[in-house]
Design a protein around this motif. Structure first.
Motif, PDB file in Angstrom:
ATOM      1  N   CYS A  98       0.809  -1.219   0.000  1.00 54.32           N
ATOM      2  CA  CYS A  98       0.000   0.000   0.000  1.00 54.32           C
ATOM      3  C   CYS A  98       0.838   1.264   0.000  1.00 54.32           C
ATOM      4  O   CYS A  98       0.528   2.220  -0.700  1.00 54.32           O
ATOM      5  CB  CYS A  98      -0.963  -0.003   1.180  1.00 54.32           C
ATOM      6  N   CYS A 132      -6.563  -0.027   0.063  1.00 55.56           N
ATOM      7  CA  CYS A 132      -5.481   0.141   1.040  1.00 55.56           C
ATOM      8  C   CYS A 132      -5.963   0.784   2.332  1.00 55.56           C
ATOM      9  O   CYS A 132      -5.240   0.786   3.328  1.00 55.56           O
ATOM     10  CB  CYS A 132      -4.372   1.028   0.453  1.00 55.56           C
ATOM     11  N   VAL A 134      -7.592   1.827   5.857  1.00 60.23           N
ATOM     12  CA  VAL A 134      -7.739   1.121   7.130  1.00 60.23           C
ATOM     13  C   VAL A 134      -8.744   1.869   7.999  1.00 60.23           C
ATOM     14  O   VAL A 134      -8.954   3.071   7.840  1.00 60.23           O
ATOM     15  CB  VAL A 134      -6.392   0.993   7.877  1.00 60.23           C
ATOM     16  N   PRO A 165      -3.357   4.892   3.918  1.00 58.10           N
ATOM     17  CA  PRO A 165      -2.080   5.124   4.593  1.00 58.10           C
ATOM     18  C   PRO A 165      -1.490   6.484   4.233  1.00 58.10           C
ATOM     19  O   PRO A 165      -1.595   6.946   3.102  1.00 58.10           O
ATOM     20  CB  PRO A 165      -1.199   3.986   4.077  1.00 58.10           C
ATOM     21  N   LYS A 188      -1.017   0.462   6.893  1.00 60.97           N
ATOM     22  CA  LYS A 188      -1.815  -0.754   6.707  1.00 60.97           C
ATOM     23  C   LYS A 188      -1.084  -1.915   7.372  1.00 60.97           C
ATOM     24  O   LYS A 188       0.097  -2.094   7.209  1.00 60.97           O
ATOM     25  CB  LYS A 188      -1.986  -1.047   5.220  1.00 60.97           C
TER      26      LYS A 188
END
Length: 189
Positions: A98, A132, A134, A165, A188
């Motif tokens: 990511c 990617c 979170v 990220p 991540k």
């Protein structure tokens, strides 16, 4: 000489064909008439096409590192934004990269502020970034603090944020309390 021109035509046609979900490097063919076959610009374009072809061959075999390195070499030879877009796609297909994907997407967006592929690429880049992203839980005592990420409101605590990220500035404000502002690194995994 005619074999050379035929080879050039074949290379240009190959440059226009997409391979395995990746985006072409050339947006339009170079006209044959008036090509300076000894010019440095032409040589760098042919080098870039060679790198691109090696990259797509490696990526088709899931040799991600080698394919990405060839795409980067192609970009060095001929700085076309599609190379960077393809780097982002390769990291996305490789999975688990990511940080590199986000970096390649940022480089692409900077290089392609107004290029023809941007309309096609924008939703794809957004989808790649989402994969990617979170979940980040932000809470406070007392609850009800206003959450801002990079100056944008994100509700009140407790808040579940879906962030890609990167580094963010997070600010928490609550009536009767001093506001706090901190750097929020998001990774991540």
């Amino acid at each position: 000489s005619s074999n050379f021109l035929l080879a050039v035509i074949v290379l240009l046609v190959i440059a226009l064909a997409g391979v395995g979900g990746f985006v072409v490097v050339s947006e339009e063919p170079t006209p044959i008439r008036g090509i300076d076959v000894d010019g440095a610009g032409y040589a760098s374009k042919l080098a870039a096409i060679g790198h691109r072809n090696r990259a797509f061959e490696a990526l088709a075999q899931k040799r991600w590192e080698k394919g990405i390195a060839a795409l980067e070499a192609g970009y060095d030879a001929q700085p076309h934004p599609n190379f960077l877009f393809n780097v982002a796609i390769a990291y996305d297909k490789w999975g688990g990269h990511c940080r590199q994907l986000i970096d390649a997407a940022r480089r692409f967006e900077k290089a392609c502020s107004n290029c023809a592929v941007r309309k096609i690429a924008r939703p794809m880049v957004k989808e790649m970034r989402e994969r990617c992203a979170v979940d980040v839980m932000v809470d406070s005592e007392p609850m009800g603090a206003h959450v801002q990420i990079d100056g944008e409101a994100h509700g009140t605590t407790p808040a579940m944020l879906h962030l890609v990220p990167g580094r963010y500035r997070m600010k928490l404000e609550h009536d009767g309390f001093t506001a706090i502002e901190v750097e929020l690194p998001v990774v991540k995994g």
